[in-house]
Design a protein around this motif. Structure first.
Motif, PDB file in Angstrom:
ATOM      1  N   THR A  62      41.982  50.066  46.799  1.00  0.00           N
ATOM      2  CA  THR A  62      42.653  49.210  45.815  1.00  0.00           C
ATOM      3  C   THR A  62      41.658  48.268  45.166  1.00  0.00           C
ATOM      4  OG1 THR A  62      44.697  49.296  47.104  1.00  0.00           O
ATOM      5  CG2 THR A  62      44.524  47.553  45.459  1.00  0.00           C
ATOM      6  N   TYR A  63      40.841  47.633  45.980  1.00  0.00           N
ATOM      7  CA  TYR A  63      39.837  46.687  45.478  1.00  0.00           C
ATOM      8  C   TYR A  63      38.883  47.399  44.512  1.00  0.00           C
ATOM      9  CZ  TYR A  63      36.158  43.178  45.407  1.00  0.00           C
ATOM     10  OH  TYR A  63      35.244  42.256  45.003  1.00  0.00           O
ATOM     11  N   ASN A  64      38.361  48.549  44.924  1.00  0.00           N
ATOM     12  CA  ASN A  64      37.396  49.268  44.083  1.00  0.00           C
ATOM     13  C   ASN A  64      38.007  49.716  42.763  1.00  0.00           C
ATOM     14  OD1 ASN A  64      35.306  48.948  45.904  1.00  0.00           O
ATOM     15  ND2 ASN A  64      35.748  50.873  46.949  1.00  0.00           N
ATOM     16  N   GLU A  65      39.261  50.150  42.790  1.00  0.00           N
ATOM     17  CA  GLU A  65      39.911  50.562  41.551  1.00  0.00           C
ATOM     18  C   GLU A  65      40.105  49.383  40.602  1.00  0.00           C
ATOM     19  OE1 GLU A  65      43.498  52.773  42.122  1.00  0.00           O
ATOM     20  OE2 GLU A  65      42.565  54.056  43.639  1.00  0.00           O
ATOM     21  N   LEU A  66      40.521  48.248  41.132  1.00  0.00           N
ATOM     22  CA  LEU A  66      40.761  47.084  40.273  1.00  0.00           C
ATOM     23  C   LEU A  66      39.457  46.490  39.742  1.00  0.00           C
ATOM     24  CD1 LEU A  66      43.659  45.339  42.220  1.00  0.00           C
ATOM     25  CD2 LEU A  66      43.802  46.558  40.047  1.00  0.00           C
ATOM     26  N   VAL A  67      38.408  46.501  40.536  1.00  0.00           N
ATOM     27  CA  VAL A  67      37.122  45.945  40.097  1.00  0.00           C
ATOM     28  C   VAL A  67      36.555  46.749  38.927  1.00  0.00           C
ATOM     29  CG1 VAL A  67      34.706  45.721  40.825  1.00  0.00           C
ATOM     30  CG2 VAL A  67      36.510  44.784  42.227  1.00  0.00           C
ATOM     31  N   GLN A  68      36.840  48.037  38.895  1.00  0.00           N
ATOM     32  CA  GLN A  68      36.306  48.889  37.831  1.00  0.00           C
ATOM     33  C   GLN A  68      36.993  48.682  36.490  1.00  0.00           C
ATOM     34  OE1 GLN A  68      36.439  52.892  39.276  1.00  0.00           O
ATOM     35  NE2 GLN A  68      34.904  52.505  40.851  1.00  0.00           N
ATOM     36  N   SER A  89      38.218  46.805  33.122  1.00  0.00           N
ATOM     37  CA  SER A  89      37.654  45.765  32.261  1.00  0.00           C
ATOM     38  C   SER A  89      38.573  44.554  32.257  1.00  0.00           C
ATOM     39  CB  SER A  89      37.484  46.298  30.833  1.00  0.00           C
ATOM     40  OG  SER A  89      38.756  46.484  30.237  1.00  0.00           O
ATOM     41  N   ASP A  90      38.046  43.436  31.760  1.00  0.00           N
ATOM     42  CA  ASP A  90      38.873  42.235  31.662  1.00  0.00           C
ATOM     43  C   ASP A  90      40.081  42.475  30.762  1.00  0.00           C
ATOM     44  OD1 ASP A  90      37.269  40.781  33.370  1.00  0.00           O
ATOM     45  OD2 ASP A  90      36.044  39.945  31.747  1.00  0.00           O
ATOM     46  N   ARG A  91      39.898  43.261  29.738  1.00  0.00           N
ATOM     47  CA  ARG A  91      40.993  43.584  28.821  1.00  0.00           C
ATOM     48  C   ARG A  91      42.083  44.379  29.527  1.00  0.00           C
ATOM     49  NH1 ARG A  91      42.357  43.703  23.175  1.00  0.00           N
ATOM     50  NH2 ARG A  91      44.350  44.739  23.199  1.00  0.00           N
ATOM     51  N   GLU A  92      41.678  45.379  30.312  1.00  0.00           N
ATOM     52  CA  GLU A  92      42.657  46.186  31.041  1.00  0.00           C
ATOM     53  C   GLU A  92      43.402  45.346  32.078  1.00  0.00           C
ATOM     54  OE1 GLU A  92      40.539  50.557  30.912  1.00  0.00           O
ATOM     55  OE2 GLU A  92      39.729  49.037  32.270  1.00  0.00           O
ATOM     56  N   LEU A  93      42.668  44.473  32.772  1.00  0.00           N
ATOM     57  CA  LEU A  93      43.316  43.583  33.737  1.00  0.00           C
ATOM     58  C   LEU A  93      44.313  42.669  33.040  1.00  0.00           C
ATOM     59  CD1 LEU A  93      40.321  42.603  36.029  1.00  0.00           C
ATOM     60  CD2 LEU A  93      42.331  43.948  36.678  1.00  0.00           C
ATOM     61  N   GLY A 142      48.474  41.883  33.275  1.00  0.00           N
ATOM     62  CA  GLY A 142      48.883  40.536  33.650  1.00  0.00           C
ATOM     63  C   GLY A 142      48.076  39.986  34.816  1.00  0.00           C
ATOM     64  N   LEU A 143      46.853  40.488  34.974  1.00  0.00           N
ATOM     65  CA  LEU A 143      45.992  40.087  36.090  1.00  0.00           C
ATOM     66  C   LEU A 143      44.706  39.471  35.575  1.00  0.00           C
ATOM     67  CD1 LEU A 143      46.249  43.408  38.142  1.00  0.00           C
ATOM     68  CD2 LEU A 143      47.640  41.360  38.410  1.00  0.00           C
ATOM     69  N   ASN A 144      44.018  38.780  36.467  1.00  0.00           N
ATOM     70  CA  ASN A 144      42.661  38.344  36.168  1.00  0.00           C
ATOM     71  C   ASN A 144      41.790  38.627  37.387  1.00  0.00           C
ATOM     72  OD1 ASN A 144      42.872  36.047  37.950  1.00  0.00           O
ATOM     73  ND2 ASN A 144      44.073  35.066  36.341  1.00  0.00           N
ATOM     74  N   ARG A 145      40.497  38.523  37.227  1.00  0.00           N
ATOM     75  CA  ARG A 145      39.559  38.909  38.285  1.00  0.00           C
ATOM     76  C   ARG A 145      39.764  38.135  39.584  1.00  0.00           C
ATOM     77  NH1 ARG A 145      36.879  43.100  37.315  1.00  0.00           N
ATOM     78  NH2 ARG A 145      36.444  43.551  35.162  1.00  0.00           N
ATOM     79  N   SER A 146      40.194  36.902  39.498  1.00  0.00           N
ATOM     80  CA  SER A 146      40.365  36.104  40.712  1.00  0.00           C
ATOM     81  C   SER A 146      41.523  36.594  41.574  1.00  0.00           C
ATOM     82  CB  SER A 146      40.564  34.630  40.354  1.00  0.00           C
ATOM     83  OG  SER A 146      41.785  34.448  39.673  1.00  0.00           O
ATOM     84  N   ILE A 197      42.112  39.890  42.261  1.00  0.00           N
ATOM     85  CA  ILE A 197      41.853  41.228  42.784  1.00  0.00           C
ATOM     86  C   ILE A 197      41.844  41.270  44.310  1.00  0.00           C
ATOM     87  CG2 ILE A 197      40.109  43.052  42.940  1.00  0.00           C
ATOM     88  CD1 ILE A 197      39.454  42.503  40.003  1.00  0.00           C
ATOM     89  N   ARG A 198      41.112  40.381  44.946  1.00  0.00           N
ATOM     90  CA  ARG A 198      41.024  40.408  46.412  1.00  0.00           C
ATOM     91  C   ARG A 198      42.397  40.186  47.049  1.00  0.00           C
ATOM     92  NH1 ARG A 198      36.859  40.435  49.728  1.00  0.00           N
ATOM     93  NH2 ARG A 198      35.423  39.936  48.053  1.00  0.00           N
TER      94      ARG A 198
END
Length: 70
Positions: free
Chosen positions: A36-42, A44-48, A52-56, A58-59
């Motif tokens: 899950t982590y690896n998929e979300l990290v890959q 882009s900021d636009r896709e996140l 409705g997500l942001n990088r903070s 993901i974990r």
């Protein structure tokens, strides 16, 4: 008295089968977390952002997914 003590330990999962079951469960949860982590990290900021997500987040989301994978 020792016999009663052994029974309570066996019921609490202190048997080899119990230990192995907990280890397998831990490894499965770890696998779900990592994938899950690896998929979300890959993403882009636009896709996140589209999700409705942001990088903070993901974990936490990966941890939540792993805890729900029991």
């Amino acid at each position: 008295m020792a016999f009663a003590s052994n029974i309570s330990h066996a019921q609490n999962g202190f048997t080899l089968a119990g230990i192995l079951a907990r280890f397998r469960s831990h490894m499965e949860r770890r696998r779900v977390f990592r994938s899950t982590y690896n998929e979300l990290v890959q993403l882009s900021d636009r896709e996140l952002s589209d999700l409705g997500l942001n990088r903070s987040m993901i974990r936490r989301l990966a941890l939540q997914a792993s805890l729900e994978a029991k």
